[in-house]
Motif scaffolding. Structure first.
Motif, PDB file in Angstrom:
ATOM      1  N   ALA A 276       0.686  -1.125  -0.218  1.00  0.00           N
ATOM      2  CA  ALA A 276      -0.569  -0.100   0.085  1.00  0.00           C
ATOM      3  C   ALA A 276       1.190   1.425  -0.188  1.00  0.00           C
ATOM      4  N   GLU A 277       1.910   1.519   0.932  1.00  0.00           N
ATOM      5  CA  GLU A 277       3.034   2.123   0.403  1.00  0.00           C
ATOM      6  C   GLU A 277       3.570   2.443  -0.124  1.00  0.00           C
ATOM      7  N   ARG A 278       4.099   1.256  -1.296  1.00  0.00           N
ATOM      8  CA  ARG A 278       4.862   1.453  -2.258  1.00  0.00           C
ATOM      9  C   ARG A 278       4.088   2.231  -3.657  1.00  0.00           C
ATOM     10  N   SER A 279       2.708   1.035  -4.144  1.00  0.00           N
ATOM     11  CA  SER A 279       1.852   1.229  -5.000  1.00  0.00           C
ATOM     12  C   SER A 279       1.545   3.088  -5.725  1.00  0.00           C
ATOM     13  N   PRO A 280       1.680   3.808  -4.955  1.00  0.00           N
ATOM     14  CA  PRO A 280       1.771   5.226  -4.789  1.00  0.00           C
ATOM     15  C   PRO A 280       3.199   5.545  -5.572  1.00  0.00           C
ATOM     16  N   VAL A 281       4.041   5.087  -5.330  1.00  0.00           N
ATOM     17  CA  VAL A 281       5.898   5.206  -5.234  1.00  0.00           C
ATOM     18  C   VAL A 281       5.454   4.239  -6.755  1.00  0.00           C
ATOM     19  N   LEU A 282       5.146   4.330  -7.221  1.00  0.00           N
ATOM     20  CA  LEU A 282       5.088   3.610  -8.344  1.00  0.00           C
ATOM     21  C   LEU A 282       4.377   4.286  -9.724  1.00  0.00           C
ATOM     22  N   SER A 283       3.354   4.135  -9.550  1.00  0.00           N
ATOM     23  CA  SER A 283       2.552   5.303  -9.776  1.00  0.00           C
ATOM     24  C   SER A 283       2.629   6.636 -10.244  1.00  0.00           C
ATOM     25  N   ASP A 284       4.127   6.837  -9.211  1.00  0.00           N
ATOM     26  CA  ASP A 284       4.184   8.441  -9.584  1.00  0.00           C
ATOM     27  C   ASP A 284       5.478   8.154 -10.907  1.00  0.00           C
ATOM     28  N   LEU A 285       6.109   6.899 -10.389  1.00  0.00           N
ATOM     29  CA  LEU A 285       7.188   6.409 -11.197  1.00  0.00           C
ATOM     30  C   LEU A 285       6.725   6.723 -12.520  1.00  0.00           C
ATOM     31  N   GLN A 286       5.994   6.434 -13.078  1.00  0.00           N
ATOM     32  CA  GLN A 286       4.944   5.675 -14.528  1.00  0.00           C
ATOM     33  C   GLN A 286       4.416   6.779 -15.071  1.00  0.00           C
ATOM     34  N   GLU A 287       4.112   7.792 -14.228  1.00  0.00           N
ATOM     35  CA  GLU A 287       3.733   9.215 -14.680  1.00  0.00           C
ATOM     36  C   GLU A 287       4.866   9.869 -14.894  1.00  0.00           C
ATOM     37  N   LYS A 288       5.914  10.189 -14.357  1.00  0.00           N
ATOM     38  CA  LYS A 288       7.050  10.274 -14.675  1.00  0.00           C
ATOM     39  C   LYS A 288       7.311   9.843 -16.206  1.00  0.00           C
ATOM     40  N   LEU A 289       7.827   8.996 -16.195  1.00  0.00           N
ATOM     41  CA  LEU A 289       8.008   8.021 -17.497  1.00  0.00           C
ATOM     42  C   LEU A 289       6.866   8.934 -18.556  1.00  0.00           C
ATOM     43  N   TYR A 290       6.014   8.356 -18.148  1.00  0.00           N
ATOM     44  CA  TYR A 290       5.134   8.576 -19.414  1.00  0.00           C
ATOM     45  C   TYR A 290       5.031  10.703 -19.618  1.00  0.00           C
ATOM     46  N   ALA A 291       4.819  11.316 -19.007  1.00  0.00           N
ATOM     47  CA  ALA A 291       5.373  13.015 -19.523  1.00  0.00           C
ATOM     48  C   ALA A 291       6.862  13.310 -20.150  1.00  0.00           C
ATOM     49  N   ASN A 292       7.386  12.239 -19.442  1.00  0.00           N
ATOM     50  CA  ASN A 292       8.883  12.109 -20.640  1.00  0.00           C
ATOM     51  C   ASN A 292       8.385  11.972 -22.133  1.00  0.00           C
ATOM     52  N   GLY A 293       7.821  10.946 -21.887  1.00  0.00           N
ATOM     53  CA  GLY A 293       7.089  10.458 -23.983  1.00  0.00           C
ATOM     54  C   GLY A 293       6.301  11.475 -24.573  1.00  0.00           C
ATOM     55  N   ARG A 294       5.912  11.721 -23.395  1.00  0.00           N
ATOM     56  CA  ARG A 294       4.900  12.823 -24.367  1.00  0.00           C
ATOM     57  C   ARG A 294       5.708  14.303 -24.872  1.00  0.00           C
ATOM     58  N   SER A 295       6.815  13.980 -24.145  1.00  0.00           N
ATOM     59  CA  SER A 295       8.544  15.499 -24.378  1.00  0.00           C
ATOM     60  C   SER A 295       9.003  14.630 -25.493  1.00  0.00           C
ATOM     61  N   GLY A 296       9.051  13.918 -25.785  1.00  0.00           N
ATOM     62  CA  GLY A 296      10.001  13.370 -27.026  1.00  0.00           C
ATOM     63  C   GLY A 296      10.941  12.395 -26.449  1.00  0.00           C
ATOM     64  N   ASP A 297      10.751  11.491 -25.102  1.00  0.00           N
ATOM     65  CA  ASP A 297      11.167  11.075 -24.721  1.00  0.00           C
ATOM     66  C   ASP A 297      11.094   9.870 -24.830  1.00  0.00           C
ATOM     67  N   ARG A 298      12.342   9.064 -25.964  1.00  0.00           N
ATOM     68  CA  ARG A 298      11.584   7.567 -26.562  1.00  0.00           C
ATOM     69  C   ARG A 298      11.755   5.863 -25.781  1.00  0.00           C
ATOM     70  N   ARG A 299      11.891   6.581 -24.189  1.00  0.00           N
ATOM     71  CA  ARG A 299      12.089   4.918 -23.986  1.00  0.00           C
ATOM     72  C   ARG A 299      10.746   4.119 -23.016  1.00  0.00           C
ATOM     73  N   SER A 300      10.694   2.899 -22.734  1.00  0.00           N
ATOM     74  CA  SER A 300       9.754   2.658 -22.531  1.00  0.00           C
ATOM     75  C   SER A 300       9.351   1.341 -21.492  1.00  0.00           C
ATOM     76  N   VAL A 301       9.355   0.916 -20.853  1.00  0.00           N
ATOM     77  CA  VAL A 301       9.486  -0.432 -19.905  1.00  0.00           C
ATOM     78  C   VAL A 301       8.382  -0.947 -20.238  1.00  0.00           C
ATOM     79  N   LEU A 302       8.628  -2.558 -20.274  1.00  0.00           N
ATOM     80  CA  LEU A 302       7.997  -4.140 -20.584  1.00  0.00           C
ATOM     81  C   LEU A 302       8.150  -4.604 -19.663  1.00  0.00           C
ATOM     82  N   LEU A 303       6.301  -4.949 -19.272  1.00  0.00           N
ATOM     83  CA  LEU A 303       6.496  -6.101 -17.670  1.00  0.00           C
ATOM     84  C   LEU A 303       5.931  -7.525 -18.864  1.00  0.00           C
ATOM     85  N   VAL A 304       7.122  -8.264 -18.801  1.00  0.00           N
ATOM     86  CA  VAL A 304       7.067  -9.920 -19.551  1.00  0.00           C
ATOM     87  C   VAL A 304       6.719 -10.960 -18.444  1.00  0.00           C
TER      88      VAL A 304
END
Lengths: 281, 281
Positions: free
Chosen positions: B43-71
């Motif tokens: 419960a404590e760590r989920s918001p941390v993950l959520s914030d990091l994901q939003e940062k990746l998304y924000a960077n993606g919208r600003s031209g960063d080509r990176r992504s994460v793939l969970l298999v």
């Protein structure tokens, strides 16, 4: 639900031909509670939505062809993204088919405007979410004269025919137009310019678009007047209060799911036989 | 995090060549807390993950080509769906590209086995989630002799080359193999036969597959031995305890996001100028 809703959200928010220029975007039609009550009610209702969505998904996996499609329209900063995050975020991601429609790509522009829409339609059993939609083709396209009037003019009928087909195929459409005031938009854009964690949401063109506000109001009015049908009605959502918008969308989705009268799908196998087999496996 | 993890989940769960036949599927490697502590930490760590994901998304919208793939790979009932619901369900649906790979369709069978995988790769800035993956083509396909050995034999190298390309293109792979015991699977299948809200998850073929358990163990061992690379390592996840599996996947994703060293993207415009423009708009 009856506790706070004087009437059902379905009737309180249904497009009724009233001019949107007269809409109180800070209103909470049909809802008698305040922000605290609304936030608390949302927390209670989210699991209800999540359960209903799982039932649709389960039925989809068992051969049911039906789906639900949430169509979100609204000006920049109206809160469409927040709805996806906070309302759709409460259901299982496996059951969600999400699509956001921005400026069409080169490939998309070489096709009919409904081409990219068709490709993104929810699969059987899924909750589809359109963040913007085919309505952009009679909104931004109309406002900026991107095609001649004769062309966008015929799209209203085309869209109605398209949506009729969708409904015939088993898709329940929940079309929601979110409205904020020009002042509220200014406040939200200003916030994006104040907070480094919001810069990425800001585009200078968002300010240019404000000059076209009256033209957009007119285009939205035409959408509501010409494409709110009995099989796919529009809901008009005052969205200055984010808590109200999230609660209202949750309730409209719950109402749509309830109309499907979903139950858990029956076992497609002999339960006793499978229990015997499992005991020996 | 150091409070409960004796070592990082990344090192505790990394595939290290140990035979999976000897894995304690009810273990919680590296984690010293119990279920209550694990649930609270999640419960404590989920918001941390959520914030990091939003940062990746924000960077993606600003031209960063990176992504994460969970298999996610694992036998039936291993809990892949629960991971999607409870771990991926904590992040913004807009930033998730989810794909589940079942039995290939007729169209998919007419293509190379990586065709459908390529089509489902996450877009820049997105968190991709594969519920099953290209590894099915050296697991179920190998176990059931769906192609000749010479054919699946060369796929390990092919997969490594494919994943190397993905990494070169900016995708961080997080490959997790979930393992439960044969007994735990029996318990979970039995539950699906007891509860009417779970019937839809049950297929009689799931029982047939239990006879192939040793062959699957062998096939999984080959996957770990031959496709755990320095650029795309496998994590071996004991999954009898659902709370542990969810917590561990959350931590592995957080660790992957942290390696990207994400910050909010800078403004791509002159802030003062835009504030002036907005004031007048």
């Amino acid at each position: 639900m009856t506790k706070y809703w004087a009437v059902t959200p379905t009737s309180a928010l249904l497009a009724d031909g009233a001019p949107i220029a007269e809409l109180d975007t800070s209103g909470t039609p049909g809802f008698t509670g305040d922000k605290k009550a609304g936030t608390q009610l949302l927390a209670e209702r989210s699991p209800v939505l999540s359960d209903l969505q799982e039932k649709l998904y389960a039925n989809g996996r068992s051969g049911d062809r039906r789906s639900v499609l949430l169509v979100l329209q609204g000006m920049d900063t109206a809160g469409k993204g927040g709805i996806v995050r906070h309302v759709i975020g409460s259901v299982d991601p496996q059951g969600v088919d999400h699509a956001a429609f921005g400026v069409p790509s080169r490939e998309e522009r070489r096709h009919h405007y409904l081409w990219r829409i068709h490709k993104a339609l929810p699969r059987a059993g899924q909750l589809g979410v359109f963040d913007r939609s085919h309505y952009e083709d009679v909104l931004v396209v109309r406002v900026h004269n991107m095609v001649p009037p004769t062309e966008w003019e015929r799209r209203y009928d085309e869209i109605n025919a398209f949506e009729h087909e969708l409904v015939d195929e088993g898709t329940t459409l929940v079309k929601i137009a979110m409205f904020i005031s020009l002042d509220e938009q200014k406040k939200r854009l200003a916030e994006r310019l104040e907070r480094p964690d919001k810069y990425w949401k800001f585009k200078p063109a968002d300010i240019d678009e404000r000059a076209f506000w009256p033209a957009y109001q007119e285009a939205y009015q035409a959408v509501l007047d010409r494409t709110s049908t009995d099989y796919a009605p529009w809901y008009v959502l005052p969205a200055d209060h984010k808590w109200f918008a999230r609660l209202a969308v949750t309730e409209l989705l719950i109402a749509a799911f309830l109309r499907l009268k979903l139950d858990w799908p029956p076992a497609l196998f002999d339960i006793a036989e499978q229990k015997r087999r499992l005991a020996q496996a």
